[in-house]
Design a protein around this motif. Structure first.
Motif, PDB file in Angstrom:
ATOM      1  N   TYR B  80       0.831  -1.209   0.000  1.00  0.00           N
ATOM      2  CA  TYR B  80       0.000   0.000   0.000  1.00  0.00           C
ATOM      3  C   TYR B  80       0.864   1.257   0.000  1.00  0.00           C
ATOM      4  O   TYR B  80       0.755   2.087  -0.897  1.00  0.00           O
ATOM      5  N   PHE B  81       1.732   1.397   0.998  1.00  0.00           N
ATOM      6  CA  PHE B  81       2.635   2.546   1.029  1.00  0.00           C
ATOM      7  C   PHE B  81       3.781   2.248   0.078  1.00  0.00           C
ATOM      8  O   PHE B  81       4.848   1.811   0.484  1.00  0.00           O
ATOM      9  N   LEU B  89       8.954   1.790   7.346  1.00  0.00           N
ATOM     10  CA  LEU B  89       7.747   2.176   8.089  1.00  0.00           C
ATOM     11  C   LEU B  89       7.931   1.913   9.574  1.00  0.00           C
ATOM     12  O   LEU B  89       7.577   2.737  10.416  1.00  0.00           O
ATOM     13  N   THR B 252      -5.210   6.769  15.565  1.00  0.00           N
ATOM     14  CA  THR B 252      -6.089   7.351  14.554  1.00  0.00           C
ATOM     15  C   THR B 252      -6.697   8.648  15.057  1.00  0.00           C
ATOM     16  O   THR B 252      -6.711   9.649  14.353  1.00  0.00           O
ATOM     17  N   PRO B 257       1.844   8.893  14.142  1.00  0.00           N
ATOM     18  CA  PRO B 257       2.425   7.950  13.175  1.00  0.00           C
ATOM     19  C   PRO B 257       3.104   6.735  13.809  1.00  0.00           C
ATOM     20  O   PRO B 257       4.240   6.431  13.491  1.00  0.00           O
ATOM     21  N   GLY B 258       2.440   6.049  14.711  1.00  0.00           N
ATOM     22  CA  GLY B 258       3.003   4.836  15.299  1.00  0.00           C
ATOM     23  C   GLY B 258       2.704   3.638  14.414  1.00  0.00           C
ATOM     24  O   GLY B 258       2.251   3.791  13.277  1.00  0.00           O
ATOM     25  N   ARG B 261      -1.652   1.481  13.841  1.00  0.00           N
ATOM     26  CA  ARG B 261      -2.619   1.570  12.755  1.00  0.00           C
ATOM     27  C   ARG B 261      -2.304   0.611  11.614  1.00  0.00           C
ATOM     28  O   ARG B 261      -3.172   0.282  10.823  1.00  0.00           O
ATOM     29  N   TYR B 262      -1.031   0.214  11.530  1.00  0.00           N
ATOM     30  CA  TYR B 262      -0.644  -0.610  10.389  1.00  0.00           C
ATOM     31  C   TYR B 262      -1.367  -1.954  10.369  1.00  0.00           C
ATOM     32  O   TYR B 262      -1.573  -2.549   9.321  1.00  0.00           O
ATOM     33  N   GLN B 265      -4.755  -1.026   8.793  1.00  0.00           N
ATOM     34  CA  GLN B 265      -4.532  -0.575   7.419  1.00  0.00           C
ATOM     35  C   GLN B 265      -4.025  -1.727   6.561  1.00  0.00           C
ATOM     36  O   GLN B 265      -4.451  -1.903   5.419  1.00  0.00           O
ATOM     37  N   LEU B 268      -6.984  -4.163   5.868  1.00  0.00           N
ATOM     38  CA  LEU B 268      -8.006  -3.640   4.963  1.00  0.00           C
ATOM     39  C   LEU B 268      -7.481  -3.446   3.547  1.00  0.00           C
ATOM     40  O   LEU B 268      -8.204  -3.642   2.579  1.00  0.00           O
TER      41      LEU B 268
END
Lengths: 528, 307
Positions: B80-81, B89, B252, B257-258, B261-262, B265, B268
């Motif tokens: 994704y990124f 990351l 969120t 930016p920890g 959430r990955y 994310q 999904l």
């Protein structure tokens, strides 16, 4: 000879305005749905990626504050009589952020790169109007055969497959943005890193921290730098709309391109004009699977459409942020005129429901012999509310709806793989302001988007005819005829036209609501 | 002791291997792939993407390739990124999650521990009741309610603290996330400490210590609390692993930016490598913290020996 000549007058006029505020750095804190998957323009496909890329790069054409297409790197162009050959004159003062001049060769390189299948560009097909583009993208022709040629450093010639009246608008899309060839050659996929990137827009990339921010700063080499009043733009991914609203209330962000729909009343009351809803170039619809036995009956589809109270959906479910939709092509679109509305648009809801009940009864469905439908939607509170409301509206007709919710990836994978479904939610936001961009969705040779498995040779023929027509008025009437067939056959059931919802601080100037919801930072300023 | 630690670490390898294997195949069962968007791709483009990311190879081959790169410490590219590798990351996000998580942990231990001891010493008195009532509230109100309330109050209305954003780790931006993370932990630690403290205060060795005439402080802190901390420590092991690897909700809501959430994310977006990376990191943290818990046991309880 049909000629279009447009010259950028903006640059010369306002050189004196540089010395206005030399004091503090002007920072625009900008909320933007989500992080880009990548900042490689050729690999992007989403609107939130476009929002960042538009600030970093300038295409042959670009958008002004109203979202209208205006000259960008190309200061003027000529179109041949048959509408097939475009000759662009590039501005002499267009520079990359490292000082290199922007040349016609850069655009040749960039367009060849996006079409090259090795690049893996997700959205290359939008540029298929260019001669041989589709063949190159499918490895059926060499990249050099693409219809793009540099006559000299400042003259670019693009040849098309067929006259395409929206081609100039298309070039302003993120897929038309140039890359700096030397950087791509040197760094490969790493050319997008802040330490490597060279861009030609109003801003340059300084930082990209996923889930935190993207920082871009003013590009002093930009030809219109004198007019850019913002020094730094901070883009924040604002996936949590509630949190974005609180950040906006606290003055931490100047704008956000979304807002929590469930709090519309509160926002209207407390934020006043800072809460904005504008018509948007998009349609929210349900795809009806024509392979389903019951749904293959056009009367059944018409009945389902009539029974939906769109006013209720727009006002009650979406808080007035959407508009009742009675056509596939949203009103206000370019190169068209009024869309072909459903004939029951002006009937009262009660009359519609009565008619719908009659149609379904005639088709053999009713309370004792219910029509059983499976309605699929992707996860979202409002998609769910919409589905529940529609199931409820269909119920009195003798329609039994079972709701199936999946996450977005699963939902679209099923539609793409032609999985088994009856009714499925989808939406479409136009890439450019032209009815073709909505009506092509259900052409029979467009399996990726034609979720309905609609196949009507008459419709296809009209679309082909429109593609070959240069006269804009004639083309519009052919497309309108196609939309009339669409509304008769209903491959998709148009429900709502999208509205764009934004939070815009009263301190932020230059944000103009527009149909395409395009808001380049270069035209904005911030009152201290 | 060193032998014991080494043995434990070695025995973790098969565990990790099993976790990696199961997760690798589980995520592939989910319908759709990393390149399934609302806008479908040309078949040729899809094919090329699959080749670039080696998704065109048979699954078992992909699995072996993944194991191989994992063994060399390479988590692979993110699907994704696309401008980042998973290692990049994590290098950016993990220190942030650890910083927030460990601060929350220390806060929970100090505040929760003190509250628990106080409640135990004032058992069945107003102080006890109010502390336990507060703790019950702390456990039951989820952080996705607490966080917006805190930001509304302290950020939007009073304007004392920022509502969101990381701001390169400015102290002001850390306060609310840390407090939000710590609140439920404080509550749990307080309840656990109270319970075991009441028990410890009644135990024979504490009664003996009292009988010897030791000071109240010495009895409570040295003799009772040491033993009373055992259940807290065994709770904190897995809790620490969870805290230090970030929280989806807190990250969120506060825009941090920890790496918490990955997980979501990654799942999904069908970002297979990102999901695998987070699974491995969390697994390593759980294993390490369980080991730390066992070692701390030996420090707290003289009966536990690892020789």
């Amino acid at each position: 000879m049909f000629t279009v000549m447009r010259t950028g007058l903006l640059a010369a006029a306002l050189i004196a305005s540089t010395a206005l505020t030399a004091s503090a750095e002007v920072v625009y804190h900008r909320g933007n749905t989500a992080d880009p998957e990548t900042l490689d323009q050729h690999k992007t496909s989403t609107i939130y990626e476009a929002n960042v890329l538009r600030d970093l790069y300038e295409g042959l054409t670009t958008a002004n504050a109203k979202g209208e297409t205006v000259p960008g790197v190309a200061e003027s162009w000529m179109i041949s009589d048959d509408g097939l050959v475009y000759t662009f004159k590039l501005r002499a003062d267009a520079k990359w952020s490292n000082g290199d001049p922007v040349t016609a060769g850069d655009f040749v390189y960039s367009l060849q790169r996006i079409m090259n299948p090795e690049t893996g560009a997700k959205y290359a097909n939008i540029l298929f109007p260019i001669k041989n583009a589709e063949k190159v993208n499918k490895s059926e022709a060499k990249t050099e055969e693409l219809g793009v040629k540099a006559i000299d450093d400042h003259t670019l010639e693009i040849t098309l497959e067929a006259p395409t009246p929206y081609f100039i608008d298309l070039l302003a899309h993120q897929t038309g943005l140039p890359v700096h060839p030397a950087s791509v050659e040197k760094y490969g996929a790493e050319f997008v890193k802040p330490e490597n990137i060279v861009s030609n827009g109003a801003f340059v990339l300084k930082e990209f921290v996923p889930n935190s921010h993207i920082k871009v700063t003013k590009n002093e080499n930009f030809h219109d730098a004198a007019d850019v009043k913002i020094d730094t733009v901070m883009f924040y991914p604002t996936e949590d709309r509630g949190a974005a609203l609180r950040r906006f209330q606290a003055g931490e962000i100047h704008s956000n391109n979304d807002a929590p729909v469930e709090q519309v009343k509160f926002m209207r009351e407390t934020l006043g004009d800072q809460f904005r809803v504008a018509p948007y170039l998009g349609t929210y619809y349900y795809a009806l699977n024509h392979k389903d036995e019951a749904l293959s009956n056009p009367d059944v589809r018409q009945a389902l459409s009539m029974a939906v109270d769109r006013e209720f959906l727009a006002e009650e479910i979406w808080g007035g942020t959407m508009v009742p939709g009675y056509s596939m092509v949203p009103p206000g679109i370019g190169n068209y005129g009024e869309p072909a509305y459903a004939d029951y648009k002006d009937l009262s809801q009660i009359d519609r429901e009565e008619k719908a009940a009659d149609l379904l009864k005639a088709a053999g469905f009713g309370a004792d012999h219910p029509l059983k439908l499976e309605l699929r939607y992707n996860t979202s509170e409002n998609h769910k509310n919409t589905a529940v409301a529609i199931a409820d509206m269909w119920k009195p007709l003798g329609v039994e709806v079972s709701l199936v919710n999946t996450d977005t990836a699963t939902h679209y994978a099923l539609l793409r793989d032609k999985g088994d479904f009856d009714v499925a939610r989808a939406g479409w936001i136009g890439d450019y302001s032209d009815p073709q961009n909505f009506l092509f969705l259900v052409e029979s040779d467009n399996p990726g988007f034609n979720y309905a498995n609609y196949n009507n040779p008459d419709y296809d023929k009209l679309m082909d005819e429109a593609a070959a027509t240069t006269d804009l008025e004639k083309r519009a009437s052919i497309l309108k005829h196609a939309e009339e067939i669409f509304m008769r056959d209903l491959p998709f059931l148009p429900l709502l036209y999208y509205g764009s919802i934004s939070l815009v601080s009263s301190k932020l100037h230059g944000w103009e609501d527009n149909l395409q919801n395009i808001h380049p930072s270069r035209y904005m300023s911030i009152a201290q | 002791m060193a032998r014991y630690i080494l043995g434990r670490l070695l025995s973790a390898i098969p565990t990790l291997f099993l976790i990696v294997t199961i997760s690798f195949f589980l995520i592939r069962i989910a319908p759709g792939g990393p390149f399934d968007l609302e806008r479908p791709l040309e078949a040729k483009v899809m094919e090329n993407l699959a080749r670039i990311y080696q998704l065109d190879k048979p699954l078992w081959q992909q699995y072996l390739l993944y194991l191989k790169s994992l063994a060399s410490g390479d988590f692979g590219p993110s699907f994704y990124f696309r401008d980042f590798t998973i290692n990049e990351l994590f290098a950016e996000g993990l220190p942030i999650s650890i910083q927030l998580g460990s601060s929350a942990l220390v806060l929970a231990l100090i505040v929760g521990g003190a509250m628990g001891v106080l409640a135990a010493l004032r058992q069945n008195r107003p102080a006890d009741y109010s502390i336990m009532a507060a703790a019950t509230i702390g456990v039951t109100i989820p952080n996705f309610v607490v966080a917006p309330l805190l930001t509304l109050l302290l950020g939007v209305w009073l304007g004392w603290l920022p509502v969101g954003g990381w701001n390169n780790g400015a102290a002001r931006n850390m306060i609310l996330p840390i407090v939000t993370l710590a609140l439920p932990q404080i509550a749990v630690v307080a309840r656990l400490t109270r319970g075991s403290m009441i028990e410890a205060l009644r135990s024979n060795h504490v009664r003996t210590a009292r009988a010897y005439g030791l000071s109240g402080y010495s009895v409570v802190v040295v003799h009772a609390l040491r033993g009373a901390l055992l259940p807290v420590v065994s709770y904190l092991g897995p809790a620490a692993a969870a805290l230090l690897t970030g929280s989806v909700v807190v990250e969120t809501i506060f825009g941090i930016p920890g790496i918490g959430r990955y997980f979501v994310q990654g799942a999904l977006n069908r970002d297979y490598t990102l999901v695998m990376g987070t699974v491995v990191v969390v697994a390593v943290f759980v294993i390490v913290f369980n080991l730390i818990v066992d070692l701390v046991y030996a420090l707290l309880d003289p009966r536990v020996r690892y020789d």
